[in-house]
Write a protein that holds these residues in place. Sequence first.
Motif, PDB file in Angstrom:
ATOM      1  N   GLY A  89       0.806  -1.210   0.000  1.00  0.00           N
ATOM      2  CA  GLY A  89       0.000   0.000   0.000  1.00  0.00           C
ATOM      3  C   GLY A  89       0.840   1.261   0.000  1.00  0.00           C
ATOM      4  N   PRO A  90       0.230   2.402   0.307  1.00  0.00           N
ATOM      5  CA  PRO A  90       0.931   3.686   0.250  1.00  0.00           C
ATOM      6  C   PRO A  90       1.898   3.886   1.407  1.00  0.00           C
ATOM      7  CG  PRO A  90      -1.266   3.999   1.119  1.00  0.00           C
ATOM      8  CD  PRO A  90      -1.190   2.564   0.702  1.00  0.00           C
ATOM      9  N   GLY A  91       2.864   4.754   1.186  1.00  0.00           N
ATOM     10  CA  GLY A  91       3.830   5.109   2.220  1.00  0.00           C
ATOM     11  C   GLY A  91       4.469   6.438   1.883  1.00  0.00           C
ATOM     12  N   GLN A  92       5.318   6.927   2.773  1.00  0.00           N
ATOM     13  CA  GLN A  92       5.962   8.215   2.529  1.00  0.00           C
ATOM     14  C   GLN A  92       6.799   8.199   1.262  1.00  0.00           C
ATOM     15  OE1 GLN A  92       7.700  10.322   5.964  1.00  0.00           O
ATOM     16  NE2 GLN A  92       6.970   8.639   7.235  1.00  0.00           N
ATOM     17  N   GLY A  93       7.532   7.113   1.048  1.00  0.00           N
ATOM     18  CA  GLY A  93       8.366   7.007  -0.143  1.00  0.00           C
ATOM     19  C   GLY A  93       7.551   6.990  -1.417  1.00  0.00           C
ATOM     20  N   THR A  94       6.432   6.269  -1.380  1.00  0.00           N
ATOM     21  CA  THR A  94       5.546   6.207  -2.546  1.00  0.00           C
ATOM     22  C   THR A  94       5.046   7.591  -2.915  1.00  0.00           C
ATOM     23  OG1 THR A  94       4.788   4.040  -1.764  1.00  0.00           O
ATOM     24  CG2 THR A  94       3.484   5.093  -3.482  1.00  0.00           C
ATOM     25  N   ILE A  95       4.590   8.324  -1.917  1.00  0.00           N
ATOM     26  CA  ILE A  95       4.045   9.655  -2.166  1.00  0.00           C
ATOM     27  C   ILE A  95       5.143  10.614  -2.612  1.00  0.00           C
ATOM     28  CG2 ILE A  95       2.850  11.609  -1.107  1.00  0.00           C
ATOM     29  CD1 ILE A  95       1.509   9.563   0.777  1.00  0.00           C
ATOM     30  N   ALA A  96       6.327  10.495  -2.025  1.00  0.00           N
ATOM     31  CA  ALA A  96       7.442  11.370  -2.403  1.00  0.00           C
ATOM     32  C   ALA A  96       7.792  11.211  -3.877  1.00  0.00           C
ATOM     33  CB  ALA A  96       8.658  11.063  -1.541  1.00  0.00           C
ATOM     34  N   ARG A  97       7.697   9.978  -4.382  1.00  0.00           N
ATOM     35  CA  ARG A  97       8.029   9.710  -5.787  1.00  0.00           C
ATOM     36  C   ARG A  97       6.872  10.013  -6.723  1.00  0.00           C
ATOM     37  NH1 ARG A  97      10.013   5.159  -3.184  1.00  0.00           N
ATOM     38  NH2 ARG A  97       8.197   3.955  -3.869  1.00  0.00           N
ATOM     39  N   GLN A  98       5.674   9.559  -6.361  1.00  0.00           N
ATOM     40  CA  GLN A  98       4.520   9.670  -7.251  1.00  0.00           C
ATOM     41  C   GLN A  98       3.822  11.025  -7.167  1.00  0.00           C
ATOM     42  OE1 GLN A  98       1.760   6.503  -6.431  1.00  0.00           O
ATOM     43  NE2 GLN A  98       2.982   4.970  -7.520  1.00  0.00           N
ATOM     44  N   ALA A  99       4.084  11.788  -6.137  1.00  0.00           N
ATOM     45  CA  ALA A  99       3.357  13.007  -5.820  1.00  0.00           C
ATOM     46  C   ALA A  99       1.921  12.640  -5.427  1.00  0.00           C
ATOM     47  CB  ALA A  99       3.366  14.011  -6.968  1.00  0.00           C
ATOM     48  N   LEU A 100       1.180  13.588  -4.946  1.00  0.00           N
ATOM     49  CA  LEU A 100      -0.170  13.316  -4.460  1.00  0.00           C
ATOM     50  C   LEU A 100      -1.109  12.937  -5.594  1.00  0.00           C
ATOM     51  CD1 LEU A 100      -0.239  16.204  -1.868  1.00  0.00           C
ATOM     52  CD2 LEU A 100      -0.320  13.762  -1.331  1.00  0.00           C
ATOM     53  N   GLU A 101      -0.920  13.529  -6.768  1.00  0.00           N
ATOM     54  CA  GLU A 101      -1.773  13.187  -7.911  1.00  0.00           C
ATOM     55  C   GLU A 101      -1.589  11.728  -8.306  1.00  0.00           C
ATOM     56  OE1 GLU A 101       0.305  15.669  -7.714  1.00  0.00           O
ATOM     57  OE2 GLU A 101      -0.950  17.467  -7.770  1.00  0.00           O
ATOM     58  N   GLY A 102      -0.342  11.269  -8.363  1.00  0.00           N
ATOM     59  CA  GLY A 102      -0.076   9.871  -8.692  1.00  0.00           C
ATOM     60  C   GLY A 102      -0.587   8.922  -7.630  1.00  0.00           C
ATOM     61  N   THR A 103      -0.510   9.356  -6.368  1.00  0.00           N
ATOM     62  CA  THR A 103      -1.016   8.531  -5.271  1.00  0.00           C
ATOM     63  C   THR A 103      -2.525   8.349  -5.390  1.00  0.00           C
ATOM     64  OG1 THR A 103       0.752   9.345  -3.828  1.00  0.00           O
ATOM     65  CG2 THR A 103      -1.152   8.324  -2.759  1.00  0.00           C
ATOM     66  N   ARG A 104      -3.236   9.387  -5.763  1.00  0.00           N
ATOM     67  CA  ARG A 104      -4.688   9.275  -5.961  1.00  0.00           C
ATOM     68  C   ARG A 104      -5.025   8.280  -7.064  1.00  0.00           C
ATOM     69  NH1 ARG A 104      -4.099  14.951  -5.811  1.00  0.00           N
ATOM     70  NH2 ARG A 104      -4.653  15.837  -3.781  1.00  0.00           N
ATOM     71  N   ARG A 105      -4.229   8.293  -8.125  1.00  0.00           N
ATOM     72  CA  ARG A 105      -4.483   7.343  -9.225  1.00  0.00           C
ATOM     73  C   ARG A 105      -4.179   5.916  -8.806  1.00  0.00           C
ATOM     74  NH1 ARG A 105      -2.046  11.616 -12.225  1.00  0.00           N
ATOM     75  NH2 ARG A 105      -0.026  10.530 -12.165  1.00  0.00           N
ATOM     76  N   SER A 106      -3.098   5.721  -8.053  1.00  0.00           N
ATOM     77  CA  SER A 106      -2.705   4.367  -7.645  1.00  0.00           C
ATOM     78  C   SER A 106      -3.593   3.804  -6.544  1.00  0.00           C
ATOM     79  CB  SER A 106      -1.249   4.378  -7.160  1.00  0.00           C
ATOM     80  OG  SER A 106      -0.371   4.761  -8.192  1.00  0.00           O
TER      81      SER A 106
END
Length: 217
Positions: free
Chosen positions: A183-200
């Motif tokens: 699932g999501p984490g700080q590293g994921t969000i740092a790389r994908q940005a918030l827009e990418g996190t919403r899509r994933s």
Amino acid sequence: MLSIFGVALGVAVALGSESAPLTLSCHTTRGPFTVSLRPDLCQNGTAQLMRLTESGFLSQGLAFFRINKGIVQFGADESPVSRKRRGASDPFGAVRHGTMRDWHPKCGLAGDCSKPVLKEFPWSRGTFALISSTQMLVVKRRSRVMGTNRFDCPLGTIDELGMTTVFDQLYSGYGNKVDTKTGPGQGTIARQALEGTRRSFPKLDFLLNCTQIRLSV
């Protein structure tokens, strides 16, 4: 537990001089909640929180990325490195770093920071705290550990209505990188940005915005 805060001494002192109650009013994908702040106990952390609010950091759609039985964590966003890689500047660089932090309120009031004393004051349900200059934590269930470090200074509390209607309802089905390794984490969000996190992770809940309210006395 609390890391270094990005906040100037003058701002902290100014907050402490105000007598009117200070409240943070926030909206999420699950509805609104308010935080009743205690700048008299945690001046530096409260000042940093106000900087995050005024800079727009809390209104960029932060994901509630870590949710378990005890806590909710949020505050991760696209890293400065990721922004630079795509040719963008970091609008929040000024609020990411700093040098000041607060003592545990018990240390400040009694001057005793021994472990036996600190263990008498664990954080309870509804406690709102900063755990770094931008990362926030809300306590869902009291534990014997949180709130027992000499730098654990709770910024305020969320009332039971906000806890029940918002924080108890946040979607946690994806898991998170800390507790379940998926699932999501700080590293994921740092790389994908918030827009990418919403899509994933389209079912995730998000903090939409926060504003400061100083109540009249």
